[in-house]
Design a protein around this motif. Structure first.
Motif, mmCIF file in Angstrom:
data_model
loop_
_atom_site.group_PDB
_atom_site.id
_atom_site.type_symbol
_atom_site.label_atom_id
_atom_site.label_comp_id
_atom_site.label_asym_id
_atom_site.label_seq_id
_atom_site.Cartn_x
_atom_site.Cartn_y
_atom_site.Cartn_z
ATOM 1 N N VAL A 181 -4.241 25.900 17.279
ATOM 2 C CA VAL A 181 -3.600 24.889 17.742
ATOM 3 C C VAL A 181 -2.891 25.105 19.156
ATOM 4 O O VAL A 181 -2.414 26.171 19.604
ATOM 5 N N GLU A 182 -3.029 24.096 19.949
ATOM 6 C CA GLU A 182 -2.189 24.142 21.221
ATOM 7 C C GLU A 182 -0.967 23.594 21.271
ATOM 8 O O GLU A 182 -0.794 22.438 20.888
ATOM 9 N N PHE A 183 0.046 24.187 21.644
ATOM 10 C CA PHE A 183 1.605 23.554 21.811
ATOM 11 C C PHE A 183 2.168 24.599 23.014
ATOM 12 O O PHE A 183 1.856 25.495 23.323
ATOM 13 N N ASP A 184 3.231 23.970 23.463
ATOM 14 C CA ASP A 184 4.123 24.571 24.478
ATOM 15 C C ASP A 184 5.381 25.110 23.858
ATOM 16 O O ASP A 184 5.890 24.495 22.814
ATOM 17 N N VAL A 185 5.652 26.241 24.356
ATOM 18 C CA VAL A 185 7.152 26.698 23.993
ATOM 19 C C VAL A 185 8.163 25.970 24.872
ATOM 20 O O VAL A 185 8.525 26.513 26.057
ATOM 21 N N PRO A 186 9.180 25.157 24.600
ATOM 22 C CA PRO A 186 9.955 24.491 25.365
ATOM 23 C C PRO A 186 10.961 25.743 25.714
ATOM 24 O O PRO A 186 11.371 26.371 25.016
ATOM 25 N N LEU A 187 11.440 25.742 27.016
ATOM 26 C CA LEU A 187 12.270 26.696 27.436
ATOM 27 C C LEU A 187 13.440 26.143 28.111
ATOM 28 O O LEU A 187 13.510 24.943 28.700
ATOM 29 N N GLY A 188 14.603 26.440 28.275
ATOM 30 C CA GLY A 188 15.950 26.112 28.923
ATOM 31 C C GLY A 188 15.969 27.169 30.154
ATOM 32 O O GLY A 188 15.244 27.933 30.159
ATOM 33 N N LYS A 189 17.017 26.823 30.939
ATOM 34 C CA LYS A 189 17.175 27.406 32.000
ATOM 35 C C LYS A 189 18.605 28.378 32.050
ATOM 36 O O LYS A 189 18.818 29.421 32.370
ATOM 37 N N HIS A 190 19.631 27.459 31.418
ATOM 38 C CA HIS A 190 20.948 28.051 31.694
ATOM 39 C C HIS A 190 21.417 28.509 30.188
ATOM 40 O O HIS A 190 22.350 29.149 30.299
ATOM 41 N N GLY A 191 20.814 28.030 29.216
ATOM 42 C CA GLY A 191 21.443 28.644 27.780
ATOM 43 C C GLY A 191 22.792 28.160 27.536
ATOM 44 O O GLY A 191 23.526 28.584 26.846
ATOM 45 N N GLY B 288 16.029 30.695 28.173
ATOM 46 C CA GLY B 288 15.010 30.870 29.004
ATOM 47 C C GLY B 288 13.998 32.112 28.591
ATOM 48 O O GLY B 288 13.161 32.527 29.234
ATOM 49 N N VAL B 289 14.299 32.757 27.299
ATOM 50 C CA VAL B 289 13.392 33.638 26.651
ATOM 51 C C VAL B 289 12.625 33.090 25.990
ATOM 52 O O VAL B 289 12.399 32.520 25.042
ATOM 53 N N SER B 290 11.207 33.402 26.600
ATOM 54 C CA SER B 290 10.291 32.824 25.872
ATOM 55 C C SER B 290 9.657 33.729 24.949
ATOM 56 O O SER B 290 8.801 34.565 24.741
ATOM 57 N N GLN B 291 10.382 33.219 23.599
ATOM 58 C CA GLN B 291 10.014 34.500 22.423
ATOM 59 C C GLN B 291 9.943 33.228 21.226
ATOM 60 O O GLN B 291 10.867 32.784 20.691
ATOM 61 N N ASP B 292 8.617 33.060 21.126
ATOM 62 C CA ASP B 292 8.460 32.279 19.675
ATOM 63 C C ASP B 292 7.236 32.878 19.013
ATOM 64 O O ASP B 292 6.257 33.262 19.490
ATOM 65 N N LEU B 293 7.461 33.309 17.757
ATOM 66 C CA LEU B 293 6.542 34.186 16.935
ATOM 67 C C LEU B 293 5.264 33.314 16.567
ATOM 68 O O LEU B 293 4.430 34.090 16.537
ATOM 69 N N ARG B 294 5.240 32.200 16.797
ATOM 70 C CA ARG B 294 4.351 31.323 16.720
ATOM 71 C C ARG B 294 3.276 31.575 17.806
ATOM 72 O O ARG B 294 1.729 31.531 17.553
ATOM 73 N N LYS B 295 3.775 31.933 19.012
ATOM 74 C CA LYS B 295 2.842 32.278 20.105
ATOM 75 C C LYS B 295 2.813 33.876 20.153
ATOM 76 O O LYS B 295 1.508 34.175 20.265
ATOM 77 N N THR B 296 3.730 34.368 20.097
ATOM 78 C CA THR B 296 3.687 36.034 20.186
ATOM 79 C C THR B 296 3.228 36.704 19.122
ATOM 80 O O THR B 296 2.277 37.844 19.396
ATOM 81 N N ASP C 192 23.321 34.142 28.303
ATOM 82 C CA ASP C 192 22.120 34.701 28.970
ATOM 83 C C ASP C 192 21.326 35.669 28.140
ATOM 84 O O ASP C 192 21.560 35.697 26.756
ATOM 85 N N MET C 193 20.321 36.177 28.517
ATOM 86 C CA MET C 193 19.237 36.894 27.996
ATOM 87 C C MET C 193 19.850 38.138 27.246
ATOM 88 O O MET C 193 19.750 38.420 26.042
ATOM 89 N N GLU C 194 20.804 38.605 28.025
ATOM 90 C CA GLU C 194 21.515 39.988 27.416
ATOM 91 C C GLU C 194 22.098 39.779 26.299
ATOM 92 O O GLU C 194 22.069 40.621 25.129
ATOM 93 N N THR C 195 23.091 38.768 26.306
ATOM 94 C CA THR C 195 23.601 38.531 25.156
ATOM 95 C C THR C 195 22.756 38.151 23.921
ATOM 96 O O THR C 195 23.034 38.671 22.903
ATOM 97 N N CYS C 196 21.978 37.395 24.091
ATOM 98 C CA CYS C 196 20.814 37.160 23.089
ATOM 99 C C CYS C 196 20.529 38.424 22.428
ATOM 100 O O CYS C 196 20.300 38.570 21.229
ATOM 101 N N LEU C 197 20.093 39.329 23.307
ATOM 102 C CA LEU C 197 19.371 40.503 22.751
ATOM 103 C C LEU C 197 20.463 41.291 22.043
ATOM 104 O O LEU C 197 20.187 42.016 21.038
#
Lengths: 416, 436
Positions: A254-264, A237-245, A219-224
């Protein structure tokens, strides 16, 4: 004497079992390099695990203090050998930031195209080896088929297949060769259909689902807590992509999406990486459309054109100096720098980019000499690996291969 | 109803009589039945086993070629024409490899384990009915004997895993024991359906019961579910992907054969392919009509206009070759299927493997046997000579009967096959993902 009275055989709860300490690696086929996992198994259940690293130590950070920047640069290829464009990018960008070099837009676009292609090759190799860890052999060969095509593009561009050493301070080594953009476009156009082919053999395969769904949840806490980044983090599910942020190069154009999961879990990490390959194709296609200067921008040809125009002006009696010099903003400016003796001014810079494995950072302190005063690398694999024991304990031994494979760890990047 | 497959062909004593007459002796070989039986068994078994080992080296090549074809590679193509000598080159190389003995190994068990592993694969070949005469032993309980023997290979794996003094091997051996015990049950129960139909365990007679076209084969219309269960369990029995847990080269570093080198390793390798061939052959024999042609009469019967039993001499030889052709064709179809599965599927986990067998395959095979019993009751005449359908007055016409019975049987089986299988086997993706 009943069986429960025999010493060492029986306990009150049932049969006495002994833990099995097993050293997985350093030569184990699934440790992808030289990682040693001291694992305690109870039956096939992992009770405890400790990753032991350092068998591959390359002393990259110390090496930078004894070599000039340009001498150091080729050794960078070996840090993360699956996506060495990224290492070069952060290194070169850090120097550019210290020296305040202006990078032409065309160079930014070339870097973006090569980096995204490199992301595709890296994810392709991950796709193959991850499924090999699960016991499926065919995807590896499918993945190598497409990797080969990208390698041909890279070979045309840089002369090398895996160790590129292509970026220069303020530019790139050489411009795109003629016809390269067309080949690249061919590849990028057909790649989504090929990813469909991969997905047809893997994504809904019932055994793949059984082996990956719900396994190694993060989960997000573990990731952090562990500093996990990249697709492994985005799968949670953490929307963290240096290309975007924190857009570098021209990623804001350029236009692109950041693919995200839900369950990790492992399955989401797989899905995110597959989606990222599609997004990379999208980015490359836009870059190929937008790249300034078009197909190729050969400096010598341009120089000859200008000389010819000036000669013609002279013959007509006009002022040849009215015709402007090469517009270096379109050029690969790096060629103007004398690399061997290059000394950036004193200063420091930290540059991070979104590598296929997560946040890759390079911190350089320059004291104005040709060598770095201090250099520090932040490899994504190191943090991604550190979370492995937390995910593993309580799972089955075969899950270890699935989870470790899904984290996409490159050992040279861990040991640097 | 069935002819017992001949212990030895009728021409054998005649041939020996002629031979001994040429030598100046007058003997009636018809009086030496047991001697002839032993002689014939030894000759045929040697013949089949030799052919089988050659065929197994070919299987190794075939596996590499098929997998290469599926993954868009070339496969072996340098040694010999089209790479056909590649496996011989490999075997030659393995002969010269050092026979490594690690410290702390149980040397005796380590050495005999490959032989024990190889034993059942070799014995299988004596029981495979290649044609109605090319059959080494026609055991009355052949089907049972196959499964009894097939468990022996587990002993080989467990011994190899134990004696290797290697933890990976030990895990592989333990997994193998659990796996073999679990998959023996559905394997036997799948064949039980066939035994219910034929009323015999003689493999040759089971094949004979399926003569006369593919609609009589058990695996097509009568018990397709048994075919599926049998083949899946057979894959597990011979440790093929997705059930190759004892080996699991990416988890257990080849498991039970980690420490084996040279010819000992080759024995394991060879035995695995020999077992695959044998299990495919048994699938063909039990469920796909064995050596019978798929469209009723044999081609040789169509050409000559004679019944197979009446053919003699060269015509009989040609018929035997045709039977062999059909049998090998069906066997290789299943071998190809196994290779195809290997090219497609990853490996299961041990708990999933156990769960698949105990929670899915075994209940399914029990249901299957129940359905087969009903099917047989409806369709085939019991001891009093009339089926349930035939005793109904309204359908009491000879022409309607087989068709009506057939319809009921097919609907029962197909309902089982499609409804149950689609419900149980391929759960909806969303449902599966929702379990997280």
């Amino acid at each position: 004497m009943t069986i429960s009275e025999i010493p060492g055989v029986h306990t009150e709860q049932g049969l006495k079992t002994e833990d099995l300490v097993i050293n997985i690696g350093p030569q184990h086929p699934s440790t992808h390099g030289v990682l040693r996992l001291v694992t305690t198994l109870n039956g096939e259940v992992v009770k405890d695990m400790e990753p032991i690293i350092g068998y591959l130590h390359r002393s990259k950070e110390k090496m930078a203090e004894s070599r000039s920047y340009f001498q150091y640069q080729p050794t960078l290829d070996r840090v993360e050998y699956l996506s060495s464009f990224y290492d070069h990018f952060v290194f070169v960008t850090a120097i550019e930031r210290i020296a305040n070099l202006k990078v032409p837009k065309r160079v930014h676009y070339i870097r973006m195209i090569t980096m995204e292609l490199n992301r595709i090759t890296s994810h392709l190799l991950w796709f193959g080896t991850f499924l090999l860890d699960l016991g499926a052999t065919s995807p590896l060969f499918y993945a190598f088929r497409e990797r080969e095509e990208v390698f041909k593009l890279f070979e045309d561009l840089t002369g090398a297949r895996m160790m590129y050493n292509y970026y220069r301070f303020g530019g790139v080594n050489a411009d795109l060769p003629p016809g390269w953009i067309a080949h690249c476009r061919d590849f990028v156009r057909k790649m989504p259909a090929i990813i469909d082919e991969y997905e047809s053999i893997v994504t809904q395969n019932p055994i793949i689902l059984d082996r990956t769904v719900g396994i190694g949840k993060m989960d997000m806490e573990t990731c952090l807590k562990y500093g996990v980044t990249g697709p492994s983090m985005r799968a949670a599910g953490v929307s963290q992509d240096l290309r975007k942020t924190n857009p570098y190069a021209c990623y804001d154009e350029v236009e692109f999406d950041v693919p995200l999961g839900k369950h990790g879990d492992v399955y989401d990490r797989y899905l995110v990486r597959m989606a990222e390959m599609r997004e990379s194709c999208r980015i490359i296609e836009q870059c190929l459309d937008k790249i300034p200067g078009g197909d190729t921008q050969n400096i010598l040809n341009k120089q000859a054109e200008i000389e010819a125009a000036r000669q013609a002006a002279k013959e007509k009696g006009e002022d040849p100096k009215a015709i402007p010099d090469i517009d270096f903003d379109w050029q690969t400016q790096g060629q103007k720098i004398n690399l061997m003796t290059y000394k950036p001014p004193a200063g420091e810079a930290f540059v991070a980019c979104e590598s296929p494995r997560g946040m890759l950072g390079c911190y350089i302190i320059s004291d104005g000499t040709p060598k770095a005063y201090r250099m520090k690398w932040r490899g994504a694999s190191f943090s991604n690996l550190s979370v492995l024991p937390e995910l593993m304990i309580g799972n089955l031994y075969p899950d270890l291969m699935a989870i470790f494979g899904s984290l996409d760890v490159i050992l040279p990047e861990v040991d640097r | 109803m069935f002819q017992t497959p001949p212990d030895y062909p009728a021409w054998l004593p005649q041939f020996l009589n002629e031979l001994t007459r040429l030598l100046g002796l007058k003997m009636n070989w018809n009086d030496f039945g047991p001697v002839l039986l032993i002689l014939w068994t030894v000759v045929i078994f040697t013949l089949i086993a030799t052919a089988a080992i050659t065929s197994v080296t070919f299987l190794v090549l075939m596996e590499r070629k098929v997998l290469a074809w599926m993954t868009q590679r070339k496969g072996p193509n340098r040694v010999g024409p089209w790479g056909t000598l590649q496996t011989f080159a490999d075997a030659f190389k393995l002969l010269f490899k050092e026979d490594i003995m690690v410290d702390g190994q149980d040397k005796f068990l380590f050495t005999i384990a490959p032989a024990i592993f190889f034993l059942p694969a070799f014995v299988f070949f004596g029981l495979i009915p290649f044609t109605d005469q090319l059959l080494a032993v026609a055991l009355p309980a052949g089907a049972l004997f196959v499964f009894a023997i097939s468990s022996i290979s587990v002993v080989g794996i467990v011994l190899a895993g134990w004696a290797s003094n290697n933890k990976y091997s030990l895990l592989g051996g333990m997994r193998s024991a659990a796996q073999a015990i679990s998959y023996e049950i559905p394997l036997v129960m799948a064949v039980l359906a066939v035994v219910l139909f034929t009323g015999t365990m003689n493999i040759g007679q089971i094949v004979q019961a399926q003569q006369g076209g593919f609609w009589n084969w058990y695996g097509i219309l009568l018990t397709p579910l048994s075919l599926v269960i049998f083949f899946v369990a057979a894959l597990a029995e011979v440790n093929r992907i997705p059930f190759d847990l004892p080996e699991a080269e990416s988890e257990l570093v080849s498991g039970y054969n980690t420490e084996y080198s040279g010819m000992k390793f080759a024995l394991f390798f060879l035995a695995e392919y020999a077992s695959l061939f044998a299990m495919s052959a048994f699938t063909a024999a039990f469920f796909m009509g064995g050596y019978y042609s798929p469209f009723g009469p044999f081609v040789m019967s169509l050409i000559s206009g004679q019944e197979p039993a009446q053919m003699t001499g060269l015509l009989q030889l040609a018929l035997q070759i045709e039977m062999l052709f059909w049998f090998i064709l069906k066997t290789y179809a299943f071998i190809f299927l196994a290779m195809w599965i290997r090219g497609t599927l990853p490996r299961l986990k041990p708990d999933q493997l156990m769960g698949f067998s105990w929670k899915f395959l075994i209940p399914l095979s029990l249901i299957n046997i129940f359905a087969i019993a009903i099917e047989k009751y409806v369709m085939l005449p019991p001891a009093n000579g009339k089926t349930v359908l035939q005793s109904l007055p309204i359908l009491n016409a000879q022409t309607v009967m087989p068709w009506a019975g057939w319809l009921v049987a097919v609907s029962v089986v197909f309902w089982l096959f499609f409804v149950l299988m689609s419900r149980l086997l391929s759960e909806k993706l969303e449902a599966r993902l929702a379990r997280r």
